[in-house]
Design an enzyme around this catalytic site. Sequence first.
Site, PDB file in Angstrom:
ATOM      1  N   CYS A 174      -9.092 -17.544  41.869  1.00 49.92           N
ATOM      2  CA  CYS A 174     -10.306 -18.320  41.622  1.00 49.92           C
ATOM      3  C   CYS A 174     -11.508 -17.405  41.822  1.00 49.92           C
ATOM      4  CB  CYS A 174     -10.397 -19.575  42.490  1.00 49.92           C
ATOM      5  SG  CYS A 174     -10.664 -19.321  44.230  1.00 49.92           S
ATOM      6  N   GLN A 221      -2.878   1.216  33.939  1.00 51.69           N
ATOM      7  CA  GLN A 221      -3.717   0.074  33.550  1.00 51.69           C
ATOM      8  C   GLN A 221      -4.633  -0.267  34.730  1.00 51.69           C
ATOM      9  OE1 GLN A 221      -5.137  -1.972  31.653  1.00 51.69           O
ATOM     10  NE2 GLN A 221      -4.134  -1.796  29.673  1.00 51.69           N
ATOM     11  N   ASN A 240       0.223 -10.393  11.853  1.00 52.41           N
ATOM     12  CA  ASN A 240      -0.658  -9.300  12.249  1.00 52.41           C
ATOM     13  C   ASN A 240      -2.101  -9.798  12.234  1.00 52.41           C
ATOM     14  OD1 ASN A 240      -2.408  -6.846  11.890  1.00 52.41           O
ATOM     15  ND2 ASN A 240      -0.415  -5.830  12.018  1.00 52.41           N
ATOM     16  N   GLY A 285      -3.651 -10.872  26.926  1.00 55.04           N
ATOM     17  CA  GLY A 285      -4.004 -11.745  25.812  1.00 55.04           C
ATOM     18  C   GLY A 285      -3.379 -13.118  25.912  1.00 55.04           C
ATOM     19  N   LEU A 301       0.045  -2.713  16.315  1.00 53.89           N
ATOM     20  CA  LEU A 301       0.939  -2.523  15.164  1.00 53.89           C
ATOM     21  C   LEU A 301       0.126  -2.443  13.875  1.00 53.89           C
ATOM     22  CD1 LEU A 301       4.001  -2.443  14.391  1.00 53.89           C
ATOM     23  CD2 LEU A 301       3.752  -4.875  13.822  1.00 53.89           C
ATOM     24  N   SER A 343      -3.646  -4.987  22.226  1.00 55.50           N
ATOM     25  CA  SER A 343      -3.753  -3.763  23.038  1.00 55.50           C
ATOM     26  C   SER A 343      -4.362  -2.633  22.214  1.00 55.50           C
ATOM     27  CB  SER A 343      -2.377  -3.369  23.585  1.00 55.50           C
ATOM     28  OG  SER A 343      -1.965  -4.267  24.582  1.00 55.50           O
TER      29      SER A 343
END
Length: 555
Positions: free
Chosen positions: A410, A130, A242, A178, A274, A265
Amino acid sequence: MDKRHDPSRRIIAPHGTQLSCKSWLTEAPMRMLMNNLHPDVAERPEDLVVYGGIGRAARDWDCYDKIIEVLQRLEDDETLLVQSGKPVGVFRTHADAPRVLIANSNLVPHWANWEHFNELDKLGLAMYGQMTAGSWIYIGTQGIVQGTYETFVSVAKQHFEGISKGKWILTGGLGGMGGAQTLAGTMAGFSVLACEVDETRIDFRLRTRYVDKKATSLDEALAMIEAANQAGKPVSVGLLANAADVFAELVKRGVTPDVVTDQTSAHDPLNGYLPQGWTMAEAAAMRKTDEAGVVKAAKASMAVQVQAMLDLQTAGAATLDYGNNIRQMAFEMGVENAFDFPGFVPAYIRPLFCEGIGPFRWVALSGDPEDIYKTDAKVKELIPDNPHLHNWLDMARERIAFQGLPARICWVGLKDRARLALAFNEMVKNGELSAPVVIGRDHLDSGSVASPNRETESMLDGSDAVSDWPLLNALLNTASGATWVSLHHGGGVGMGFSQHSGVVIVCDGTDAAAKRVGRVLWNDPATGVMRHADAGYEIAKNCAKEQGLDLPMQE
């Protein structure tokens, strides 16, 4: 047996001033690697997964153990090389060189896709890092809260004359990234309805005060939003559902949110999204027997969700992509106008990038929250004329729960990052802080990323896909004396769609650290101003001139 899975592991970084390594320059990366896997920080620490689908901190537990072992014996003139989460070599360098150099999930472009990566992953030859997972500077969901807050404030200014009261945001995803949306949205004055299929994630966000309420039906969630808006007090609701189902249902009902976005994601259709009608258990089982089927079903659901986002945009919602590549996935499934709504960077954030303003973050290695509160006060002292920044720091202290080692983020720019860092180093030197701090950032920054569907979307000169810039950024930070530097592929938007670099530096109170900090925290954001000036942005050109940057082709 999966060497990446060990439910018996519970990793907590050491606190205080007692060293496990030979100096703070090696203690810091050790503590930050461990902090990435703290149970209050990581999404699935037993699997080494920090956030973002399968974003890991180390390739497997054997590699993790060996990294810790090497850091504890590493000398201050040696550098550890980490290849996709695996420690592969220690070399003699010098005291001002990085102690760790990291390369994660980089593939030759022709093979830079999920299919090839997943095969390597199965063979134990690669790791998806990531952005801050594999570079050991993830600080929990706070890491993206301010950037999300700044985006939502800009949305209010552009679309609602700065007024967010009584308005609401529809989104999806309450994972490590998220999960920031709900808190950032209410901080900016919006109510937020966030769809999430994993109830444990909603419960975690409730526990850490990122979400105010949980709902199990759309009607219940909408009633909560309506009541809050009538009362003029924003609320965030985690809806167990969902996102594709909910977005499409709102179109069907004719219910139009004020703002629509998404942070599922979606960048990883196999592991991160999903499909409609599937349970999480069904998806987990299918990933073992029919990867192609899972990917196809997930992308089909993404197409439904993006079509609903387009329909809601047509109905009047301010609609934006929040950098998870969901538009690309929908486009590949036949939604030809998927890119009709903009990404958040070109729409709201790029002017900040032009001045080198981005996600400056620091962590108290002591584990003492007071060290963060003292640095908060120092930021206010050194930047006295920025009420927006002061307001952010006040809200952060009041509303953001620390996850793992205390940290703060910040957004500050070229002229302030080095100044603040040098002040923090001085605070360590004179004993105001009880232990050193590390300073880093997200890879989502002004000069450290090439990502045509996110940070470098719609560049003025068409240079969206040119990835020389993050490579130069990593090289310069290495030459400048950062404590650890990372170069990754695929973060945020998935394999084949991004390259990006990270940097972390230790403020240990020494004069040598002050010299390194002064170089790194000037040069790093300066590359962002350089990159945007080179692309033709007048704000960046003016900033470069004002700050005295030596850009030969801008003379």
